[in-house]
Design a protein around this motif. Sequence first.
Motif, short mmCIF file in Angstrom:
data_model
loop_
_atom_site.label_atom_id
_atom_site.label_comp_id
_atom_site.label_asym_id
_atom_site.label_seq_id
_atom_site.Cartn_x
_atom_site.Cartn_y
_atom_site.Cartn_z
N THR A 195 -3.74 13.39 -3.08
CA THR A 195 -2.88 12.21 -2.91
C THR A 195 -3.55 10.99 -3.54
O THR A 195 -4.75 10.77 -3.38
CB THR A 195 -2.63 11.96 -1.41
OG1 THR A 195 -1.93 13.08 -0.86
CG2 THR A 195 -1.80 10.70 -1.19
N ILE A 196 -2.77 10.22 -4.27
CA ILE A 196 -3.26 8.97 -4.89
C ILE A 196 -2.77 7.80 -4.06
O ILE A 196 -1.55 7.64 -3.86
CB ILE A 196 -2.76 8.84 -6.35
CG1 ILE A 196 -3.33 9.97 -7.22
CG2 ILE A 196 -3.15 7.47 -6.92
CD1 ILE A 196 -2.75 9.99 -8.63
N PHE A 197 -3.70 6.99 -3.56
CA PHE A 197 -3.35 5.78 -2.81
C PHE A 197 -3.47 4.59 -3.76
O PHE A 197 -4.47 4.47 -4.49
CB PHE A 197 -4.27 5.61 -1.60
CG PHE A 197 -4.17 6.74 -0.61
CD1 PHE A 197 -3.24 6.70 0.41
CD2 PHE A 197 -5.01 7.85 -0.71
CE1 PHE A 197 -3.12 7.74 1.33
CE2 PHE A 197 -4.91 8.90 0.20
CZ PHE A 197 -3.96 8.85 1.21
N PHE A 198 -2.49 3.70 -3.74
CA PHE A 198 -2.53 2.56 -4.66
C PHE A 198 -1.81 1.36 -4.05
O PHE A 198 -1.07 1.49 -3.07
CB PHE A 198 -1.90 2.94 -6.01
CG PHE A 198 -0.41 3.20 -5.95
CD1 PHE A 198 0.51 2.20 -6.27
CD2 PHE A 198 0.08 4.45 -5.56
CE1 PHE A 198 1.87 2.44 -6.20
CE2 PHE A 198 1.45 4.70 -5.50
CZ PHE A 198 2.35 3.70 -5.82
N ASN A 199 -2.04 0.20 -4.66
CA ASN A 199 -1.38 -1.05 -4.26
C ASN A 199 -0.38 -1.42 -5.35
O ASN A 199 -0.77 -1.64 -6.50
CB ASN A 199 -2.42 -2.16 -4.07
CG ASN A 199 -1.80 -3.46 -3.60
OD1 ASN A 199 -1.00 -4.06 -4.30
ND2 ASN A 199 -2.18 -3.91 -2.42
N SER A 200 0.89 -1.44 -5.00
CA SER A 200 1.94 -1.65 -6.01
C SER A 200 1.82 -3.02 -6.68
O SER A 200 2.17 -3.17 -7.86
CB SER A 200 3.32 -1.50 -5.38
OG SER A 200 3.53 -2.46 -4.36
N GLU A 242 0.85 -1.19 0.00
CA GLU A 242 0.00 0.00 0.00
C GLU A 242 0.89 1.24 0.00
O GLU A 242 1.61 1.49 0.95
CB GLU A 242 -0.92 0.01 1.23
CG GLU A 242 -1.86 -1.19 1.32
CD GLU A 242 -2.86 -1.25 0.16
OE1 GLU A 242 -3.18 -0.18 -0.42
OE2 GLU A 242 -3.30 -2.35 -0.19
N MET A 243 0.82 1.99 -1.07
CA MET A 243 1.69 3.16 -1.24
C MET A 243 0.84 4.38 -1.60
O MET A 243 -0.35 4.27 -1.85
CB MET A 243 2.73 2.89 -2.34
CG MET A 243 3.61 1.69 -2.04
SD MET A 243 4.86 1.41 -3.31
CE MET A 243 5.61 -0.10 -2.67
N SER A 244 1.48 5.54 -1.64
CA SER A 244 0.76 6.75 -2.05
C SER A 244 1.67 7.67 -2.82
O SER A 244 2.90 7.65 -2.66
CB SER A 244 0.16 7.46 -0.83
OG SER A 244 1.16 7.81 0.09
N LEU A 245 1.06 8.48 -3.70
CA LEU A 245 1.76 9.51 -4.44
C LEU A 245 1.31 10.86 -3.90
O LEU A 245 0.11 11.16 -3.90
CB LEU A 245 1.43 9.41 -5.93
CG LEU A 245 2.24 8.42 -6.75
CD1 LEU A 245 1.59 8.22 -8.13
CD2 LEU A 245 3.68 8.90 -6.94
N ILE A 246 2.25 11.65 -3.43
CA ILE A 246 1.97 12.92 -2.77
C ILE A 246 2.45 14.05 -3.69
O ILE A 246 3.60 14.04 -4.14
CB ILE A 246 2.66 12.98 -1.40
CG1 ILE A 246 2.07 11.90 -0.48
CG2 ILE A 246 2.54 14.36 -0.78
CD1 ILE A 246 2.84 11.69 0.80
N PHE A 247 1.56 15.03 -3.95
CA PHE A 247 1.84 16.03 -4.99
C PHE A 247 2.19 17.42 -4.47
O PHE A 247 2.55 18.29 -5.25
CB PHE A 247 0.65 16.11 -5.94
CG PHE A 247 0.45 14.85 -6.73
CD1 PHE A 247 1.10 14.64 -7.93
CD2 PHE A 247 -0.38 13.83 -6.25
CE1 PHE A 247 0.93 13.47 -8.65
CE2 PHE A 247 -0.56 12.66 -6.97
CZ PHE A 247 0.11 12.47 -8.17
#
Length: 332
Positions: free
Chosen positions: A218-223, A159-164
């Motif tokens: 923020t985009i939360f995603f599963n790698s 579980e990761m996220s992209l922070i802008f």
Amino acid sequence: SPSPMSVRRVGFCLSDKKRRRMNLDAFTDFCIDLTQSLGPQGPFDIIIHKLSDVIVEAEHDSQSQQLLDNFQSYVSAHPRTILLDPLPAMTQLLDRFASCRIMSKLHNSLRDWCICSPPYLEIHSAADLPSVQQTVISRGLSFPLICKTRVAHGSLSHEMSLIFSADGLADVQPPCVLQSFVNHGAVLHKVYVVGDRHYCVERPSIKNFPPGPCDRETIFFNSHQVSKPESNSDLTALDENVPYLPPPSSEAVAALVKELRVQLGMALFGVDVIINIHTHTLTVIDINIFPGYEGVPQFFSSLLSHIKTLLEQHSSAMNPWLQKFHQCFTNR
């Protein structure tokens, strides 16, 4: 030392999930049951293991700690038993702080090959959060940032996220690692290592984003879901025509693998690399313990070859047991 005709025994110490995923159910005769005493199950000349579940759970579960203690006691009492891979070497890669430190040193040791890793920041606890925005700037990190959990094992680790933007840093949950996100044309190269052999497999990855801060949420995603071979995620769909990106240089990848084998003291691991779309620099973003080797049909023959190499250091003849083991692999 054992005579050339002595029986050589290989034991597998893997979780049920790992065994099923690697299609090793045919090797139940070689599988070690950690819940039972290891003495009567041995002796083992070599043990191939992935004890990540046990190591991580041992920190808060006495039963798992007992299993780990039993395993370590057996290994300590049998110093001639070869471990694939050494427990301390594997344990360090369960900590992304440790693996990021290893990756960041590659820039110097592999200077001739222009290999690097993204700038990163360790966030140990909530006490680090008030200063995180300033530290991001002072350490040379750039938005967008990718946030990963500190523990590099288990479902949560994907579980990761992209922070802008600086505002998005409010979504950070320590302990974790922040890494500068590198545009790489939505292509991930997974390098799978088995002893002195390695294989590259291409996978889908996250699309390019405009560099610099923006007001995107923020985009939360599963790698795992993003980079599976069959992935069909909005995150991997490129928005624009991307110029051709050359695949990683085979010489550079070989140099990277050779250096990591020395640094890690391991033979079974994976390295995730990407190509920076602007500089074409080979960029190392993750190191994985005993990965799934998906897309590597030569895995079993390569593993057997490595086992034989290790065992032949102890004995010059291939004994009947090893021939049976060889038959199991080659009949797959």
